[in-house]
Design a protein around this motif. Sequence first.
Motif, short mmCIF file in Angstrom:
data_model
loop_
_atom_site.label_atom_id
_atom_site.label_comp_id
_atom_site.label_asym_id
_atom_site.label_seq_id
_atom_site.Cartn_x
_atom_site.Cartn_y
_atom_site.Cartn_z
N PRO A 69 1.67 -1.47 4.25
CA PRO A 69 2.42 -0.51 3.19
C PRO A 69 3.68 -0.98 2.47
O PRO A 69 4.25 -1.82 2.80
CB PRO A 69 2.94 0.74 4.15
CG PRO A 69 2.09 0.33 5.61
CD PRO A 69 1.90 -1.20 5.74
N GLY A 96 3.74 -0.85 10.44
CA GLY A 96 2.83 -0.39 9.25
C GLY A 96 2.00 -1.29 9.27
O GLY A 96 0.65 -1.14 8.88
N LEU A 150 0.91 -1.13 -0.03
CA LEU A 150 0.03 0.01 0.00
C LEU A 150 0.76 1.14 0.19
O LEU A 150 1.76 1.58 0.66
CB LEU A 150 -0.80 0.02 1.15
CG LEU A 150 -1.85 1.00 1.56
CD1 LEU A 150 -2.93 0.87 0.31
CD2 LEU A 150 -2.51 0.97 2.81
N CYS A 151 0.77 2.16 -1.08
CA CYS A 151 1.59 3.22 -1.14
C CYS A 151 1.14 4.47 -0.29
O CYS A 151 1.95 5.28 0.12
CB CYS A 151 1.75 3.53 -2.60
SG CYS A 151 2.73 2.44 -3.56
N ASP A 152 -0.24 4.63 -0.39
CA ASP A 152 -0.73 5.65 0.26
C ASP A 152 -2.02 5.07 1.13
O ASP A 152 -2.81 4.66 0.76
CB ASP A 152 -1.36 6.79 -0.90
CG ASP A 152 -1.68 7.98 -0.46
OD1 ASP A 152 -2.18 8.12 0.92
OD2 ASP A 152 -1.89 8.99 -1.14
N ARG A 153 -1.95 5.55 2.40
CA ARG A 153 -2.86 5.08 3.26
C ARG A 153 -4.28 5.76 2.92
O ARG A 153 -5.35 4.91 3.28
CB ARG A 153 -2.35 5.66 4.60
CG ARG A 153 -2.53 7.00 5.09
CD ARG A 153 -2.21 7.40 6.50
NE ARG A 153 -3.01 6.75 7.37
CZ ARG A 153 -2.77 6.05 8.59
NH1 ARG A 153 -1.68 5.88 8.78
NH2 ARG A 153 -3.78 5.68 9.32
#
Length: 459
Positions: A182, A211, A156-159
Amino acid sequence: MTRLALAIPGSGPDPAAVGIALLAAMAEQGLRVQHFRSWACPIGTRAIGALTGLPGRHLDAWLMPPEVCRSVFARGTQSADLAIIEGTIETIPRPLAATSSYEESCTSTCGRPGALMPLAEALDAPIVAAISCDWLKRFHLPFLPSRVEAVILDGLCDRREFADMRRMVELVLGRPVLGALPALAEVRAALQDAPRDCPLDPCVVASLVSGFRQFSDLEALRELACSRPLPPLFDAEALVPTGPRFKVAYAHDDAFGDYFPDTLETLEALGAELVEFSPLSDGDLPPGVDLVMIGCGFPDRFAEELSANACLIASLRAWVCRGRPVFAEGGGCAYLGRLMRLGDWNVPGVGVFPFDAALLPNPEPPTPVSRTLIRSGMLGEAGTVLRGYHSNRWKLLPAPEPDDCSARSGYLTAEHDVCFRRNAFGSLIHLHLAAMPQVVSGFAGLGRHGQKAPLFGGP
């Protein structure tokens, strides 16, 4: 036994980042977590034990029938609160010797995940699949078998994308998303480069756990792990007779020490007392032993020290000349040859087997192979097919002496990777003896009765 099968990609670091995060997060909650790889690699990673406090173990559907998988699983989880079985549901290339669709679904190579589906079926384990977020960004959802019950998003790059990706998976695939890990590019790069024989950097583990916990419902994962009773277990020890106690000396030091744990446990179930010895420092074999085992390792890294221990070499030679049993695999097999050829440097070995062992440059990881016996003996009748993982670090080059008797020494396979001398057996094929109870039982009987007739035919 609470258990989860974790489906990971077919490539990447071993163990996978999402697997490390799940194991460490559960261990932080005070659970004793037992990790199982889905491929039997004799030289395993040291990272798992540092994460969970329990050494990593393995299951392998290609080597183990379902009933043996269940028995090995039951033994391996006696001290655990939760078991995690890690493998892949992707297509895995089969070895050239495999002939059936079942074999194709089960095979693996060391360093790559093995087939998870046969293990999940044998253990009736709920499956959680790690899905790459890269697929979701392209609006391309992967196919998931019906047995997959939940999903973890990986990378996951952007929460802020988590809620949308979770909604997409749950609407289209109909599975709940129970967590996410992440991207953590720098942490994953460090994990990729981490040595297999050392514990992981605590900072790397802490970053993965932190994360993972932000997006994951650990309680829901635990509830899923508890959702099914364990299938009836098959008692693998019932296949072999239990008799009087006998003593097994197995090599364990910096040069040797990689064994399938199931092999040692099977011997103990037969009544064996296990005693360690060191080919590096001991001058003699332990007293009163009935069977000597020298497992895989790295004798090339300690060649001078091993060759200089003349007392133990003499003891091993005398042991074999008396017809007593020896079982050696991988590096242990190479050590028992006449020479270890290490590039331009030749080092004398023990001199038991009629070959020189040449260390190969840039060796590949162990690979699954099938071998056909060309003569009858302890491992089975001529024509019996054996399965195991071939050590690609060594090649055995025939180097017989003029007085060698072909009835008392030679090779058991046409590929010259399994050899014998009287009751000594050496192999570059790592066999899973828990799935070969007749062989272990034969070793046990040989040790108990002091048998001196050759195991492999001949006078």
